[in-house]
Design an enzyme around this catalytic site. Structure first.
Site, PDB file in Angstrom:
ATOM      1  CB  VAL A 284      12.014  14.769  -6.667  1.00 27.69           C
ATOM      2  CG1 VAL A 284      12.141  15.226  -8.116  1.00 27.69           C
ATOM      3  CG2 VAL A 284      13.372  14.408  -6.099  1.00 27.69           C
ATOM      4  CB  ALA A 285       6.627  15.027  -6.696  1.00 30.00           C
ATOM      5  CB  ILE A 287      11.486  20.593  -4.879  1.00 29.81           C
ATOM      6  CG1 ILE A 287      11.800  20.148  -3.459  1.00 29.81           C
ATOM      7  CG2 ILE A 287      12.386  21.759  -5.276  1.00 29.81           C
ATOM      8  CD1 ILE A 287      11.596  21.196  -2.412  1.00 29.81           C
ATOM      9  CG  ASP A 331      14.555  63.642 -20.162  1.00 26.49           C
ATOM     10  OD1 ASP A 331      14.694  64.580 -19.369  1.00 26.49           O
ATOM     11  OD2 ASP A 331      15.051  63.625 -21.300  1.00 26.49           O
ATOM     12  CG  ASN A 720       8.586  16.414 -10.699  1.00 28.09           C
ATOM     13  OD1 ASN A 720       8.101  17.478 -10.344  1.00 28.09           O
ATOM     14  ND2 ASN A 720       9.884  16.255 -10.890  1.00 28.09           N
ATOM     15  CG  ASP A 724       7.833  20.469 -12.890  1.00 28.22           C
ATOM     16  OD1 ASP A 724       6.898  21.161 -12.469  1.00 28.22           O
ATOM     17  OD2 ASP A 724       8.726  19.987 -12.163  1.00 28.22           O
TER      18      ASP A 724
END
Length: 892
Positions: A284-285, A287, A331, A720, A724
């Site tokens: 988990v850490a 990912i 254009d 984690n 994050d």
């Protein structure tokens, strides 16, 4: 030949009517119209069968990183971390919802295109004129049109009286086009040159017409555009492709390491549950489940900042695409130019003059020879007109509007002059005689004022106004004026001439044949008009070149006009017409596309081909535009940029970025914002991955060395959250680093994790591993396992405090002018320190994290070791900088 493949513009009006089996005086019969309606279908755009909502939603989960995140949530759930699992799932569902919403864009594009169709049409059927629903029109119908009407379907003109049409939305032509019924010779004429044809959704600006409908619905030029828009596929943005690749690599690496750790722990006799908990926590850490959240927040903040700078983004994932743009295809009309005809120079009384100011406002002046009385020249411009300009807004024809403003700059009050000399008769403009004349009472005389094509007025003039004198129009005088006309035309100016004639009032009868007075004129002068470049466009293009971005003009205008505008804007390169483009195959075009600066007289299919050619040779293409003709190319480009003011609803819907000020310079600010966003995403990725690598190497090394695990499962999950959490998020709102707009655009194939960048991240990870294991071993030797775990855990968290500064500055020193610029980052770092203090010293937290109190000396040692990751990288950058700046020496 089949009707739908017949070159209608090459047929005479009678031949076209015969081909469609209709008598123009009577129109189709009701029965024939019903039969054709059944055969051809309604005059509507085809509607695609909508994709089921549940499939649209499931499509959002096809991204590999999203699948990995779902698995990570499952693993977090398996080890009992319901909160972490819930956060991951919320992020995944949020991203899926945003993507699901974007699926409706193509449908809204087609719906907007449908709404542009004329609701009703006046047709002649069964010998009678009636209003019908435009959807009921069929090939062979006779439609009656007047100035201001929107054309309901494509058709061949049967009658045209003083007829002009604004076709800018379809062809890009900057001014109204004169129309006639004469058959044309060439079959392969561009749409803008088919002067005997009207197209769906164009607008009549002058005159009236009878139109034989030849194509309806999806067979019309507008229908073909709708088909191109519907069939165009939207590819992934560069960022989406890179993040997908990154997610796959990280998942594979993390899975491999986690499997090794689990296997080693299990073979050593560690209980399976404990080994599994550690492995799952490490997974988990490892990912990057925070990646989509940070990307979403970063893009959303960038989207808000762009909106503040008058650029509205409709697709989050495309914000950064502008940052990687290597070519902007723009254009001309309304984007690089004002889309407001303006008098730039002219010739009067034997002298040239220039005009300052742009657009439909009277700011500016005429720079003529001292003492020149401009009134004779300017009076026809305000009296011989059906248009006017009020408060900067044009009412009527753009050319007449430009002359109206020119007269104002010369000191005339147009409305006062019109009241003083009211019109008593007129000869309307007609493409056959190419002039307009009006008649006004002036005491004992009637003044005839004329404006029109220079060659026509010269042919009907018997004298001309020179400096302070009237001279006969002899051959020498004619050649002189023709040279002046050619000189203005060579500057890509649209040249108009004015003249007058004084008629004794007793000899004038408004009801007589007014063309009898169409000779013996006094030629007054010339005015050169153009749709001028935007004042800020040249500087914006220069900035694009500085940033390594090519700018290419794509227009429906003639080559000479486009080339002149390009020169003023500083565009350097070849000028190629649509016809020349047709003569090249794809291979030949690919070899030349980088050297072409201007594409003139192009069709919508040409624009799409240009975009595809540029993408094929590796460019990231942004396409700007405002007309319906630009919509397919906007959708084909990596990012479509539409004009919000002058842009059609179709263009705005097809684009991903809308400029609310129609300003090309705004694109440059959007490019910078795109680069800032990508830069900040890279900062976050570098910060998070170095933390991931450090955590994995630390646990893996301890396992391989046979040491106890330096972190518990809850420690890994806390790390984690830290990496994050707020510090990582605040990297997404970093200000632009100095020199960002002097960088070359990044290569489309460039990855976020380049070899050099990955090596540096690995070095950060090794430093974290060595420092953390050193403190862990020291703690074991000094006070036992609980103390060692707390000391190692705290040291690793502090490593992240210092490592965030490495992430902020990849190449230059972290201690730069922007060190304190991001207040949110400093607040986040202070929060992290406070939370870690709580985890270590607060009793309830100690029971959860199995932590023990640390002394001030412990905190000092942890800070000193953790700061090494920043100090060592500063030394690396200093050495690298000295090596780059070392002077080269030569031998001999």
């Amino acid at each position: 030949m089949d009707i739908e493949h017949r070159p209608w513009h090459t047929l005479s009006a009678s031949e076209a009517a015969l081909s469609l089996a209709v008598v123009p005086a009577d129109g189709l019969s009701t029965a024939a119209a019903a039969e054709r309606l059944a055969h051809y279908g309604e005059n509507k755009l085809a509607e695609a069968v909508p994709r089921p909502l549940w499939l649209k939603f499931l499509d959002q989960f096809r991204n590999f990183l999203v699948i990995v995140l779902v698995l990570a949530a499952g693993l977090a759930w398996a080890i009992g971390d319901l909160k972490d699992a819930g956060v991951i799932l919320v992020v995944v569902l949020l991203n899926a919802g945003l993507g699901f919403w974007q699926e409706h864009r193509a449908e809204r594009t087609l719906a907007a295109l449908k709404e542009m169709l004329a609701a009703h049409a006046r047709v002649r059927r069964d010998g009678l004129v009636s209003d019908i629903d435009a959807a009921q029109l069929v090939p062979g119908d006779i439609v009656l049109l007047e100035a201001g009407d929107r054309v309901p379907a494509d058709g061949r003109l049967l009658a045209a009286h003083n007829l002009e049409a604004d076709e800018a939305a379809l062809t890009g032509e900057s001014h109204a086009v004169g129309k006639s019924v004469m058959a044309l010779d060439s079959e392969n004429l561009p749409l803008g040159d088919r002067l005997n044809t009207l197209f769906m959704n164009t607008v009549l600006t002058r005159g009236r017409a009878e139109l034989l409908i030849t194509e309806t619905g999806m067979r019309s030029e507008m229908g073909k555009l709708a088909g191109m828009i519907a069939s165009a596929e939207e590819g992934e943005t560069p960022l989406q492709r890179q993040l997908d690749t990154l997610g796959k690599k990280l998942a594979v690496i993390a899975g491999f390491v986690v499997a090794i750790i689990f296997l080693v722990d299990y073979l050593r006799g560690q209980p399976m549950t404990e080994a599994a908990m550690t492995a799952v926590a490490l997974a988990v850490a490892a990912i990057p489940e925070g990646l989509p959240a940070v990307v979403t927040v970063t893009l959303a903040v960038g989207m808000w900042r762009m909106a503040q700078n008058r650029a509205i983004l409709k697709k989050l994932s495309a914000v950064e695409t502008l940052g990687s743009t290597t070519v902007i295809c723009s254009d001309k009309t309304g984007t690089l130019t004002l889309n407001q005809m303006t008098a730039r120079s002219g010739w009067y009384a034997g002298q040239g003059f220039s005009v300052s100011g742009e657009g439909y406002r009277a700011e500016g002046a005429i720079a003529a020879a001292p003492g020149t009385d401009l009134r004779p020249l300017l009076l026809p411009m305000v009296l011989c007109t059906d248009s006017c300009v009020r408060d900067g807004q044009l009412i009527g024809d753009p050319t007449e509007g430009a002359l109206w403003v020119l007269a104002q700059k010369g000191g005339l009050d147009p409305e006062t002059e019109q009241q003083r000399q009211p019109r008593i008769a007129e000869i309307p403009f007609d493409s056959a005689h190419k002039f307009m004349a009006t008649f006004h009472h002036a005491g004992e005389t009637v003044e005839m004022l004329i404006k029109g094509a220079p060659d026509v007025l010269l042919g009907r003039a018997s004298r001309w106004l020179a400096a302070q004198a009237l001279l006969p129009m002899d051959e020498a005088s004619r050649r002189l004026i023709e040279r002046e006309n050619e000189a203005l035309a060579d500057q890509a100016l649209r040249v108009l001439a004015v003249a007058h004639r004084s008629i004794p009032a007793k000899d004038f009868d408004p009801a007589s044949d007014l063309m009898a007075w169409a000779s013996e004129w006094t030629f007054l002068g010339l005015a050169g008009l153009m749709d001028p470049p935007r004042a800020e466009a040249k500087a914006a293009i220069a900035l694009c070149h500085q940033a390594g971005i090519q700018v290419k003009m794509i227009t429906g205008d003639h080559q000479a006009t486009a080339a002149a505008i390009a020169r003023e804007l500083g565009l350097v390169g070849h000028v190629v017409s649509g016809a020349e483009l047709d003569a090249m195959d794809d291979a030949a075009f690919a070899t030349r596309v980088n050297d072409i600066a201007v594409f003139a007289r192009v069709s919508p299919t040409h624009k799409v081909r240009i975009v595809h050619a540029l993408k094929a040779v590796g460019h990231v293409v942004a396409m700007t535009g405002d007309g319906v003709n630009d919509a397919p190319a906007l959708k084909a480009a990596d990012i479509g940029v539409a004009m919000g003011i002058t842009g059609t609803a179709v263009t705005r819907e097809a684009a991903t970025l809308v400029l609310t000020d129609d300003n090309f310079a705004t694109i440059v600010r959007a490019v910078e914002e795109g680069r800032v966003i990508y830069d900040n995403i890279v900062k976050f990725v570098r910060f998070q991955l170095s933390t991931n690598i450090g955590a994995i190497l630390t646990v893996l090394s301890a396992t391989l060395l046979g040491w106890p695990a330096p972190f518990t499962a809850i420690h890994l999950l806390w790390i984690n959250i830290i990496m994050d959490g707020p510090p990582a998020m605040t990297l997404g709102v970093e200000p632009a680093r100095p020199g960002l707009m002097r960088d070359r655009p990044r290569l489309q194939a460039a990855q976020i994790l380049s070899a050099g960048r990955l090596l540096r991240l690995a070095l950060y990870g090794v430093v974290m591993m060595v420092g953390t294991l050193f403190m862990f071993r020291h703690g074991l030797a000094e006070r036992g396992q609980d103390y060692a775990l707390t000391l190692a855990f705290t040291t690793f968290v502090l490593f992240q405090f210092f490592n965030v500064f490495n992430a902020r500055a990849e190449h230059g020193s972290a201690f730069n002018a922007t060190f304190f610029a991001n207040g949110k980052l400093w607040l986040a770092l202070a929060s992290v320190l406070a939370l870690q203090v709580l985890v270590v010293h607060w009793g309830p937290a100690q029971s959860v994290f199995d932590s023990v109190d640390l002394t001030l000396n412990d905190w000092g040692r942890a800070l000193a070791v953790a700061s090494s990751v920043l100090l060592l990288d500063e030394v690396r950058k200093l050495v690298a900088g000295l090596a780059r700046n070392k002077p080269q020496t030569s031998i001999g």
